[in-house]
Design an enzyme around this catalytic site. Structure first.
Site, PDB file in Angstrom:
ATOM      1  N   GLU A   1       0.825  -1.168  -0.078  1.00  0.00           N
ATOM      2  CA  GLU A   1      -0.100  -0.112  -0.013  1.00  0.00           C
ATOM      3  C   GLU A   1       0.785   1.305   0.021  1.00  0.00           C
ATOM      4  O   GLU A   1       0.510   2.359   0.619  1.00  0.00           O
ATOM      5  CB  GLU A   1      -1.035  -0.076   1.213  1.00  0.00           C
ATOM      6  CG  GLU A   1      -1.853  -1.285   1.390  1.00  0.00           C
ATOM      7  CD  GLU A   1      -3.208  -1.102   1.118  1.00  0.00           C
ATOM      8  OE1 GLU A   1      -3.695  -0.068   0.718  1.00  0.00           O
ATOM      9  OE2 GLU A   1      -3.633  -2.170   1.188  1.00  0.00           O
TER      10      GLU A   1
HETATM   11  C1  LIG Z   1       2.267  -9.670   1.553  1.00  0.00           C
HETATM   12  C2  LIG Z   1       1.921  -8.704   0.580  1.00  0.00           C
HETATM   13  C3  LIG Z   1       0.848  -8.408   0.525  1.00  0.00           C
HETATM   14  C4  LIG Z   1       0.108  -7.326  -0.840  1.00  0.00           C
HETATM   15  N1  LIG Z   1      -1.274  -7.453  -1.011  1.00  0.00           N
HETATM   16  C5  LIG Z   1      -1.348  -6.693  -2.347  1.00  0.00           C
HETATM   17  C6  LIG Z   1      -2.798  -6.381  -2.756  1.00  0.00           C
HETATM   18  O1  LIG Z   1      -3.621  -6.940  -1.869  1.00  0.00           O
HETATM   19  N2  LIG Z   1      -2.757  -5.815  -4.010  1.00  0.00           N
HETATM   20  C7  LIG Z   1      -1.992  -5.248  -4.534  1.00  0.00           C
HETATM   21  O2  LIG Z   1      -2.260  -4.718  -5.664  1.00  0.00           O
HETATM   22  N3  LIG Z   1      -0.792  -5.503  -4.182  1.00  0.00           N
HETATM   23  C8  LIG Z   1      -0.398  -6.090  -3.040  1.00  0.00           C
HETATM   24  N4  LIG Z   1       1.034  -5.993  -2.598  1.00  0.00           N
HETATM   25  C9  LIG Z   1       1.849  -5.736  -3.711  1.00  0.00           C
HETATM   26  C10 LIG Z   1       2.664  -4.246  -2.870  1.00  0.00           C
HETATM   27  O3  LIG Z   1       1.832  -3.218  -2.808  1.00  0.00           O
HETATM   28  C11 LIG Z   1       3.953  -4.107  -3.710  1.00  0.00           C
HETATM   29  O4  LIG Z   1       4.974  -5.118  -3.074  1.00  0.00           O
HETATM   30  C12 LIG Z   1       4.543  -2.527  -3.474  1.00  0.00           C
HETATM   31  O5  LIG Z   1       3.531  -1.656  -3.934  1.00  0.00           O
HETATM   32  C13 LIG Z   1       5.985  -2.401  -3.857  1.00  0.00           C
HETATM   33  O6  LIG Z   1       5.986  -3.068  -5.156  1.00  0.00           O
HETATM   34  P1  LIG Z   1       7.347  -3.841  -5.584  1.00  0.00           P
HETATM   35  O7  LIG Z   1       7.208  -5.186  -4.628  1.00  0.00           O
HETATM   36  O8  LIG Z   1       7.000  -4.165  -7.039  1.00  0.00           O
HETATM   37  O9  LIG Z   1       8.550  -3.002  -5.102  1.00  0.00           O
HETATM   38  P2  LIG Z   1       9.161  -2.137  -6.347  1.00  0.00           P
HETATM   39  O10 LIG Z   1       8.298  -1.202  -6.915  1.00  0.00           O
HETATM   40  O11 LIG Z   1       9.949  -2.935  -7.226  1.00  0.00           O
HETATM   41  O12 LIG Z   1      10.240  -1.427  -5.162  1.00  0.00           O
HETATM   42  C14 LIG Z   1      11.472  -1.833  -5.091  1.00  0.00           C
HETATM   43  C15 LIG Z   1      12.172  -0.778  -4.142  1.00  0.00           C
HETATM   44  O13 LIG Z   1      12.457   0.178  -4.910  1.00  0.00           O
HETATM   45  C16 LIG Z   1      12.113   1.504  -4.173  1.00  0.00           C
HETATM   46  N5  LIG Z   1      11.578   2.332  -5.389  1.00  0.00           N
HETATM   47  C17 LIG Z   1      10.603   2.090  -6.388  1.00  0.00           C
HETATM   48  N6  LIG Z   1      10.528   3.399  -7.111  1.00  0.00           N
HETATM   49  C18 LIG Z   1      11.055   4.125  -6.429  1.00  0.00           C
HETATM   50  C19 LIG Z   1      11.368   5.765  -6.727  1.00  0.00           C
HETATM   51  N7  LIG Z   1      10.655   6.161  -7.712  1.00  0.00           N
HETATM   52  N8  LIG Z   1      11.979   6.471  -5.488  1.00  0.00           N
HETATM   53  C20 LIG Z   1      12.477   5.739  -4.753  1.00  0.00           C
HETATM   54  N9  LIG Z   1      12.411   4.287  -4.234  1.00  0.00           N
HETATM   55  C21 LIG Z   1      11.817   3.626  -5.265  1.00  0.00           C
HETATM   56  C22 LIG Z   1      10.832   0.938  -3.354  1.00  0.00           C
HETATM   57  O14 LIG Z   1      10.259   1.995  -2.381  1.00  0.00           O
HETATM   58  C23 LIG Z   1      11.301  -0.452  -2.997  1.00  0.00           C
HETATM   59  O15 LIG Z   1      12.002   0.008  -1.524  1.00  0.00           O
HETATM   60  C24 LIG Z   1       1.209  -7.162  -1.496  1.00  0.00           C
HETATM   61  C25 LIG Z   1       2.468  -7.156  -1.243  1.00  0.00           C
HETATM   62  C26 LIG Z   1       2.884  -8.022  -0.134  1.00  0.00           C
HETATM   63  C27 LIG Z   1       4.354  -8.209   0.185  1.00  0.00           C
END
Ligand SMILES: Cc1cc2nc3c(=O)[nH]c(=O)nc-3n(C[C@H](O)[C@H](O)[C@H](O)COP(=O)(O)OP(=O)(O)OC[C@H]3O[C@@H](n4cnc5c(N)ncnc54)[C@H](O)[C@@H]3O)c2cc1C
Length: 394
Positions: free
Chosen positions: A371
Site C-alpha cells: 500500500e
Molecule cells: C504480503 C503482501 C501483500 C500484498 N497485497 C497486495 C494487494 O492486496 N494488492 C496489490 O495490488 N498489491 C499487493 N501487494 C504488493 C505491494 O503493494 C507491492 O509489493 C509494493 O507496492 C511495492 O512494489 P514492488 O514489490 O514491486 O517493489 P518495487 O516497486 O520494485 O520497489 C522496490 C524498491 O524500490 C523502491 N522504489 C521504487 N520506485 C522508487 C522511486 N521512484 N523512488 C525511490 N524508491 C523507489 C521501493 O520503495 C522499494 O524499496 C502486496 C505485497 C505483499 C508483500
C-alpha cells in the site's frame, strides 16, 4: 434502515478476536492460512463493517471502522490484512465508484460473507509504479476480455471476486491509453490463482498471484467509467493505507501489553526485568509510539470521513490523502520499532515465533512495503510541500 451502533460493533469485534486467538495461534505454528477466519467474521457479522446498510452492511464511519481494525490488528497483521483486502480495498472501491447494479451484485453478498473480495493492482513488473502494468482488456460483444498477471495479492487465492486493473489492448500510447478497473469473478474460465507461501511473515494470511487468460466478464462489471482505473486505484489506497496504519496501532498495543506482562513476570539479577531501567526505556518508547500513533490515526480517520461526506470538496480529499500517507508511514514504522523492542525485552524467547513479539516483528515488516513503500510515501509527502515541479515521478 438499521442505525449504526459503535458500541455493538466494538463488542462484536472483541468477541470475534477472543474466538480467533486460539485458532490463529494454531495456524501460525502450523504455518497455514487460517480458513476459520472468514467463518468467524461471518458469525460476528464483521464482513460488512463499513458497507452501507442499504447493501447489508453495518455502515461504520471511518473512525469506528479503523478503530475496529486496531483491535483486530492486536491479534496479528495477518487477520487484519484479510479485512483490508476484503473491505478497505475490496468493498470500498465498489461502494465508492460502482454503479447501483454493481453494488447490488457484490456488496450484499460481501456483507453476508458469501463473496470474499480482493484488490489486484500489482504485477511482477509493476509495483511502486502501477502505470507500468501490462494487463490488458478488450471490448467484446458482451463485455470485456482480460489478459495478464497480478502478483502479491492479499486474499488473491481465496477471494470470489477481485478488483482488477488493466490497459486497453492495442492502444500503445496516446490519451486513450488509460487504465480501467473491473470486478472479475475468480471462478471465471481462464482465471488461474497460485498461492505464494514462501513468506517471511503472515503465514495465516493468503497471498497469491493469478493469471488471466482471455477471462470474459460482463459489461456491468466495469468499475466507474472506462479510463477511471488509475484514479480509482489511488483513491482506494487512502482507505487501504489507513487500514494498514490502524492494524499497526493494534500491533503496538499488543506489544505493549506483552512487555508489561513479561517485564513483571520475568526475573533476572534478583528482580523483575521491568525494574531494570534499560528495560523500562523500551516500555516507555513503545508507549510513546502508541499514544502518538493513536492521535494521528484519529485525525487521519476524521479527515477521511469528512472527505467521504463531501466527495466534491477537492481540498478535503487532498488533506485526507496526505494525512493517510503520513499516518501510514509513521505508524508502520512505530509498529516495527515496538515489535523490535518487544522482541528485545523477551530476550531469547522474543526470537521465537512461539511468542507474540517475534510473530509481530515478522508480520509487521510488510506494512512498510504494501500500500505504498516508505520511499514512495516520503516522496509524495515531500513533493506536496515543495510543489508539483518537485515530483520525483509522474
Ligand atoms: C504480503 C503482501 C501483500 C500484498 N497485497 C497486495 C494487494 O492486496 N494488492 C496489490 O495490488 N498489491 C499487493 N501487494 C504488493 C505491494 O503493494 C507491492 O509489493 C509494493 O507496492 C511495492 O512494489 P514492488 O514489490 O514491486 O517493489 P518495487 O516497486 O520494485 O520497489 C522496490 C524498491 O524500490 C523502491 N522504489 C521504487 N520506485 C522508487 C522511486 N521512484 N523512488 C525511490 N524508491 C523507489 C521501493 O520503495 C522499494 O524499496 C502486496 C505485497 C505483499 C508483500
Amino acid at each position: 434502515m438499521p442505525h449504526f451502533d459503535p458500541a455493538k460493533l466494538a463488542a462484536d469485534v472483541d468477541a470475534f478476536c477472543e474466538d480467533l486467538r486460539p485458532l490463529e495461534e494454531l495456524c501460525y505454528v502450523e504455518h497455514r492460512y487460517n480458513d476459520d477466519l472468514p467463518k468467524l467474521a461471518k458469525k460476528h457479522n464483521l464482513l460488512g463493517m463499513m458497507i452501507d446498510p442499504e447493501y447489508g452492511g453495518r455502515g461504520a464511519d471511518a473512525v469506528n471502522y479503523f478503530r475496529a481494525l486496531v483491535r483486530i490488528g492486536r491479534e496479528g497483521t495477518g487477520p487484519r490484512t484479510f479485512f483490508s483486502g476484503h473491505l478497505s480495498i475490496g468493498a470500498y472501491p465498489i461502494q465508492t465508484w460502482g454503479s447501483p447494479a454493481l453494488k447490488q451484485k457484490y456488496l450484499p453478498r460481501a456483507s453476508r460473507g458469501e463473496t470474499i473480495l480482493a484488490f489486484g493492482l500489482t504485477e511482477p513488473d509493476a509495483g511502486s509504479n502501477p502505470r507500468e502494468m501490462t494487463s490488458t482488456y478488450e471490448k467484446t460483444s458482451a463485455g470485456y476480455k482480460l489478459n495478464g498477471v497480478k502478483y502479491l495479492i492479499s486474499n488473491g487465492g481465496v477471494a470470489d471476486a477481485i478488483i482488477v486493473f488493466a490497459y486497453p489492448a492495442n492502444v500503445v500510447e496516446g490519451p486513450t491509453r488509460r487504465i480501467s478497473a473491473f470486478v472479475v469473478d475468480t471462478k471465471s474460465k481462464g482465471f488461474e490463482p497460485e498461492n505464494l507461501t514462501a513468506k517471511m511473515g503472515m503465514p495465516t494470511s493468503n497471498t497469491a498471484m493469478f493469471e488471466m487468460t482471455n477471462v470474459e466478464i460482463p459489461a456491468e462489471n466495469l468499475l466507474g467509467e472506462l479510463g477511471d482505473g488509475f484514479r480509482i486505484a489511488m483513491g482506494t489506497l487512502v482507505s487501504g493505507r489507513l487500514s494498514v496504519a490502524a492494524g499497526c496501532l493494534g500491533v503496538i498495543e499488543d506489544c505493549l501489553a506483552e512487555v508489561l506482562n513479561y517485564g513483571q513476570a520475568r526475573e533476572q539479577h534478583g528482580k523483575a526485568i521491568g525494574k531494570h531501567q534499560l528495560v523500562q526505556e523500551h516500555i516507555a518508547m513503545i508507549e510513546i509510539g502508541r499514544v502518538t500513533s493513536d492521535a494521528l490515526l484519529v485525525k487521519a480517520a476524521q479527515a477521511k470521513q469528512a472527505s467521504t461526506e463531501n466527495p466534491s470538496d477537492k481540498a478535503l480529499s487532498v488533506e485526507a490523502d496526505l494525512l493517510a500517507a503520513k499516518t501510514k508511514f509513521f505508524i508502520t514504522n512505530a509498529a516495527w520499532d515496538a515489535a523490535d523492542r518487544a522482541v528485545q525485552v523477551f530476550g531469547g524467547r522474543g526470537w521465537s515465533t512461539l511468542y507474540r513479539p517475534g510473530r509481530h516483528l515478522m508480520d509487521v515488516r510488510v506494512c512498510r512495503i504494501y500500500e505504498g513503500t516508505d520511499e514512495i510515501l516520503k516522496l509524495k509527502i515531500a513533493s506536496s510541500l515543495l510543489g508539483k515541479e518537485y515530483e520525483a515521478f509522474k
